[in-house]
Write a protein that holds these residues in place. Sequence first.
Motif, mmCIF file in Angstrom:
data_model
loop_
_atom_site.group_PDB
_atom_site.id
_atom_site.type_symbol
_atom_site.label_atom_id
_atom_site.label_comp_id
_atom_site.label_asym_id
_atom_site.label_seq_id
_atom_site.Cartn_x
_atom_site.Cartn_y
_atom_site.Cartn_z
ATOM 1 N N MET A 97 -62.464 37.692 63.458
ATOM 2 C CA MET A 97 -61.357 38.307 64.186
ATOM 3 C C MET A 97 -61.692 39.755 64.500
ATOM 4 S SD MET A 97 -58.115 37.107 61.887
ATOM 5 C CE MET A 97 -57.768 35.394 61.531
ATOM 6 N N SER A 98 -61.010 40.314 65.489
ATOM 7 C CA SER A 98 -61.121 41.745 65.724
ATOM 8 C C SER A 98 -60.449 42.465 64.557
ATOM 9 C CB SER A 98 -60.428 42.138 67.034
ATOM 10 O OG SER A 98 -59.023 42.011 66.905
ATOM 11 N N VAL A 99 -60.779 43.731 64.370
ATOM 12 C CA VAL A 99 -60.228 44.486 63.243
ATOM 13 C C VAL A 99 -58.705 44.535 63.306
ATOM 14 C CG1 VAL A 99 -60.128 46.768 62.159
ATOM 15 C CG2 VAL A 99 -62.321 45.838 62.876
ATOM 16 N N GLY A 100 -58.170 44.864 64.473
ATOM 17 C CA GLY A 100 -56.716 44.979 64.604
ATOM 18 C C GLY A 100 -56.007 43.660 64.353
ATOM 19 N N HIS A 101 -56.514 42.594 64.955
ATOM 20 C CA HIS A 101 -55.903 41.273 64.763
ATOM 21 C C HIS A 101 -56.015 40.850 63.302
ATOM 22 C CE1 HIS A 101 -54.482 37.287 65.717
ATOM 23 N NE2 HIS A 101 -55.573 36.748 65.172
ATOM 24 N N PHE A 102 -57.153 41.115 62.692
ATOM 25 C CA PHE A 102 -57.351 40.773 61.282
ATOM 26 C C PHE A 102 -56.347 41.495 60.396
ATOM 27 C CE2 PHE A 102 -59.412 42.068 57.247
ATOM 28 C CZ PHE A 102 -59.375 40.844 56.609
ATOM 29 N N GLN A 103 -56.191 42.796 60.591
ATOM 30 C CA GLN A 103 -55.270 43.553 59.746
ATOM 31 C C GLN A 103 -53.831 43.063 59.901
ATOM 32 O OE1 GLN A 103 -56.603 47.590 60.961
ATOM 33 N NE2 GLN A 103 -56.893 47.913 58.770
ATOM 34 N N ARG A 104 -53.398 42.830 61.142
ATOM 35 C CA ARG A 104 -52.036 42.334 61.362
ATOM 36 C C ARG A 104 -51.848 40.943 60.763
ATOM 37 N NH1 ARG A 104 -53.287 44.696 66.170
ATOM 38 N NH2 ARG A 104 -53.838 42.696 67.149
ATOM 39 N N SER A 105 -52.825 40.078 60.969
ATOM 40 C CA SER A 105 -52.725 38.704 60.466
ATOM 41 C C SER A 105 -52.745 38.662 58.943
ATOM 42 C CB SER A 105 -53.877 37.856 61.014
ATOM 43 O OG SER A 105 -53.808 37.784 62.417
ATOM 44 N N PHE A 106 -53.605 39.460 58.324
ATOM 45 C CA PHE A 106 -53.698 39.498 56.864
ATOM 46 C C PHE A 106 -52.369 39.960 56.273
ATOM 47 C CE2 PHE A 106 -54.858 40.834 52.653
ATOM 48 C CZ PHE A 106 -55.931 40.023 52.292
ATOM 49 N N LYS A 107 -51.803 41.018 56.836
ATOM 50 C CA LYS A 107 -50.535 41.527 56.319
ATOM 51 C C LYS A 107 -49.414 40.508 56.515
ATOM 52 C CE LYS A 107 -47.471 45.366 55.979
ATOM 53 N NZ LYS A 107 -47.239 46.759 56.199
ATOM 54 N N ALA A 108 -49.410 39.826 57.653
ATOM 55 C CA ALA A 108 -48.386 38.808 57.892
ATOM 56 C C ALA A 108 -48.528 37.653 56.896
ATOM 57 C CB ALA A 108 -48.487 38.290 59.326
ATOM 58 N N ALA A 109 -49.755 37.289 56.572
ATOM 59 C CA ALA A 109 -49.989 36.156 55.679
ATOM 60 C C ALA A 109 -49.757 36.488 54.209
ATOM 61 C CB ALA A 109 -51.417 35.636 55.871
ATOM 62 N N PHE A 110 -50.156 37.705 53.784
ATOM 63 C CA PHE A 110 -50.153 38.019 52.349
ATOM 64 C C PHE A 110 -49.266 39.191 51.951
ATOM 65 C CE2 PHE A 110 -54.408 36.186 53.318
ATOM 66 C CZ PHE A 110 -54.179 34.949 52.740
ATOM 67 N N GLY A 111 -48.628 39.832 52.909
ATOM 68 C CA GLY A 111 -47.676 40.897 52.591
ATOM 69 C C GLY A 111 -48.283 42.258 52.317
ATOM 70 N N GLU A 112 -49.585 42.373 52.390
ATOM 71 C CA GLU A 112 -50.281 43.647 52.177
ATOM 72 C C GLU A 112 -51.420 43.743 53.173
ATOM 73 O OE1 GLU A 112 -51.378 45.048 48.128
ATOM 74 O OE2 GLU A 112 -50.597 43.125 47.463
ATOM 75 N N THR A 113 -51.836 44.957 53.468
ATOM 76 C CA THR A 113 -53.012 45.133 54.301
ATOM 77 C C THR A 113 -54.244 44.727 53.490
ATOM 78 O OG1 THR A 113 -53.408 47.413 53.605
ATOM 79 C CG2 THR A 113 -51.947 47.080 55.523
ATOM 80 N N PRO A 114 -55.351 44.419 54.152
ATOM 81 C CA PRO A 114 -56.559 44.060 53.397
ATOM 82 C C PRO A 114 -56.999 45.159 52.431
ATOM 83 C CG PRO A 114 -56.864 43.627 55.740
ATOM 84 C CD PRO A 114 -55.563 44.326 55.596
#
Length: 129
Positions: free
Chosen positions: A35-52
Amino acid sequence: MERVDLVLLSRVRDLIDRDYAQPLDVPRLAREAHMSVGHFQRSFKAAFGETPYSWLMTRRIERAMTLFRNTDMSVTDVCMAVGCTSLGSFSSRFTELVGETPSAYRSRSHPELAGIPSCITKHATRPRR
């Protein structure tokens, strides 16, 4: 969120949990998730409630707490052992998550955890935001 994204994000989360002491940065983690960095950060936070990055630092602090309880390592040694390179940042994040400084946590005894299996202790003492 697509199932494929969740599988990739879970793999990256597992990578963080396993390799927390290694140098991990968000661009590398995003590449692991394809994933792109921005998409990854948004998706990770949406999935796990925290930023990577927050997830990584929470795992590092969690491991540091275990080292402080079970060894006589210095704060600096523990900081480096869990993958942090800045003692100041480590101490600040530790204090933020745990509610006391690393030195204070290290110096006090933890009788409330005596005799409890480590898998339970890990869950019970997990830093929470």
